[in-house]
Design an enzyme around this catalytic site. Structure first.
Site, short mmCIF file in Angstrom:
data_model
loop_
_atom_site.label_atom_id
_atom_site.label_comp_id
_atom_site.label_asym_id
_atom_site.label_seq_id
_atom_site.Cartn_x
_atom_site.Cartn_y
_atom_site.Cartn_z
N ASP A 89 0.82 -1.21 0.00
CA ASP A 89 0.00 0.00 0.00
C ASP A 89 0.86 1.26 0.00
OD1 ASP A 89 -2.29 -1.49 -0.03
OD2 ASP A 89 -2.74 -1.26 2.10
N GLY A 90 2.01 1.21 0.68
CA GLY A 90 2.90 2.37 0.69
C GLY A 90 3.39 2.75 -0.69
N ASN A 104 -3.63 9.17 2.30
CA ASN A 104 -4.09 8.63 3.59
C ASN A 104 -4.35 9.72 4.61
OD1 ASN A 104 -4.33 5.90 3.13
ND2 ASN A 104 -2.49 5.31 4.23
N ASP A 105 -3.28 10.40 5.03
CA ASP A 105 -3.43 11.30 6.17
C ASP A 105 -2.30 12.32 6.27
OD1 ASP A 105 -1.25 9.75 7.27
OD2 ASP A 105 -2.70 8.31 7.98
N ARG A 121 -3.69 19.52 24.21
CA ARG A 121 -2.38 18.92 24.47
C ARG A 121 -2.53 17.42 24.20
NH1 ARG A 121 1.70 21.04 26.90
NH2 ARG A 121 2.18 19.15 28.09
N ASP A 178 -0.40 13.76 22.02
CA ASP A 178 0.78 13.25 21.32
C ASP A 178 0.77 13.68 19.85
OD1 ASP A 178 1.67 12.05 23.59
OD2 ASP A 178 1.23 10.00 22.97
N ALA A 217 -5.87 3.00 8.15
CA ALA A 217 -4.43 3.02 8.38
C ALA A 217 -4.12 3.56 9.77
CB ALA A 217 -3.76 3.84 7.28
N TYR A 218 -3.30 4.59 9.87
CA TYR A 218 -2.87 5.11 11.17
C TYR A 218 -4.05 5.62 11.99
CZ TYR A 218 0.37 7.52 14.39
OH TYR A 218 1.08 7.93 15.48
N SER A 274 -5.55 2.88 13.99
CA SER A 274 -4.73 2.55 15.16
C SER A 274 -4.91 3.57 16.27
CB SER A 274 -3.25 2.49 14.77
OG SER A 274 -3.03 1.50 13.78
#
Length: 289
Positions: free
Chosen positions: A72-73, A146-147, A174, A176, A188-189, A192
């Protein structure tokens, strides 16, 4: 007669299995009388061929169809490079998951034959444009299928930012980081990070905070035409990074402004005629039958 005549091929050639699939695909296409063009980096490790060679962005000008052999990448990379052209993309999966590259290596001749005969499903997917300014001056830009992700980079530290959607203030947070994802990237990400799975046909964008420092912060889905502005907070110890599909990494500073919106050009992704999004979810994500 096929609607496709000139076919571009590209894929990472560090993997021996990918090279074998590329050779097999080239032989098949040439025996069928199609003109084959190899992307120049792909051609570097595919010896003893007679195919024409060109740069990646030129494939969009010269080809009726581009076939990506890889994961996919690899297809994400091709989509970003070829988005300004109307050339459709077809994927042969030589990676791990295969949400976008959905033809298996053992079905190359069968499935590619069907596509070339006009038996396929075409999906229109949109991409995101990202630009970052500092004191009103452009310092970086990119696009993503994707993102777009804002994250602290190599440091495990929370970052502070303010989010605006369509000019309206949403929150100062605030966390991550922050993921702004298309429906394509929702598996995808963003998945997760706790985001929802969105059907590829949806005209929507999902905003997923990464480990926010509040229990009430949740992913939000907004319409696809939304305009996003993220302002980097003044009190960050870590300097947030911005990436598009995990690439085009940009280092920001306090006060920088990141703007994200739908790209005007869309990408056409081709699937075999028996493609089923829900079946893909079942097989790739381990859903029960």
């Amino acid at each position: 007669m096929s609607e496709f005549h000139t076919i571009g091929l590209l894929g990472p050639t560090e993997n021996t299995s990918t090279v074998l699939s590329l050779r097999r695909l080239m032989a098949f296409l040439e025996n069928k009388g199609f003109t084959v063009i190899l992307e120049q980096n792909t051609a570097a490790n595919v010896a003893n061929h007679k195919a024409q060679i060109c740069a990646k962005d030129k494939l969009g000008e010269l080809c009726d169809l581009v076939i990506v052999v890889g994961g996919d990448g690899s297809l994400l990379t091709a989509a970003r490079a070829l988005a300004k052209f109307s050339v459709p993309l077809l994927g042969i999966n030589r990676g791990r998951l295969g949400f976008l590259t959905d033809i298996t290596p053992d079905a190359i001749e069968t499935k590619v034959s069907e596509v070339l005969a006009g038996k396929y499903i075409a999906e229109s997917r949109f991409l995101l444009d990202m630009s970052t300014t500092r004191d009103g001056k452009l310092i970086g830009q990119g696009c993503a299928l994707n993102d777009v992700v804002i994250h602290p980079g190599e440091f495990i530290r929370m970052i502070e930012f303010a989010l605006f959607i369509d000019g309206q203030f949403v929150t100062t947070q605030r966390a991550d980081g922050l993921i702004i994802s298309t429906p394509t990237g929702s598996t995808a990400y963003a998945l997760s990070g706790g985001g929802p799975i969105m059907h590829p046909k949806l005209d929507a964008i999902v905003v997923v905070p990464l480990n926010p420092h509040t229990l009430s912060s949740r992913p939000i889905v907004v319409e696809g035409s939304s305009e996003f502005k993220v302002t980097i907070g003044q009190h960050n110890i870590a300097k947030p990074h911005v990436t598009c599909d995990g690439h085009d990494q940009l280092l920001t500073q306090p006060g920088d402004v990141i703007r994200i919106h739908k790209k005007p050009q869309r990408m056409t992704l081709i699937h075999p005629i028996d493609h089923n999004f829900y079946e893909t979810c079942r097989s790739k994500l381990g859903w029960s039958g």
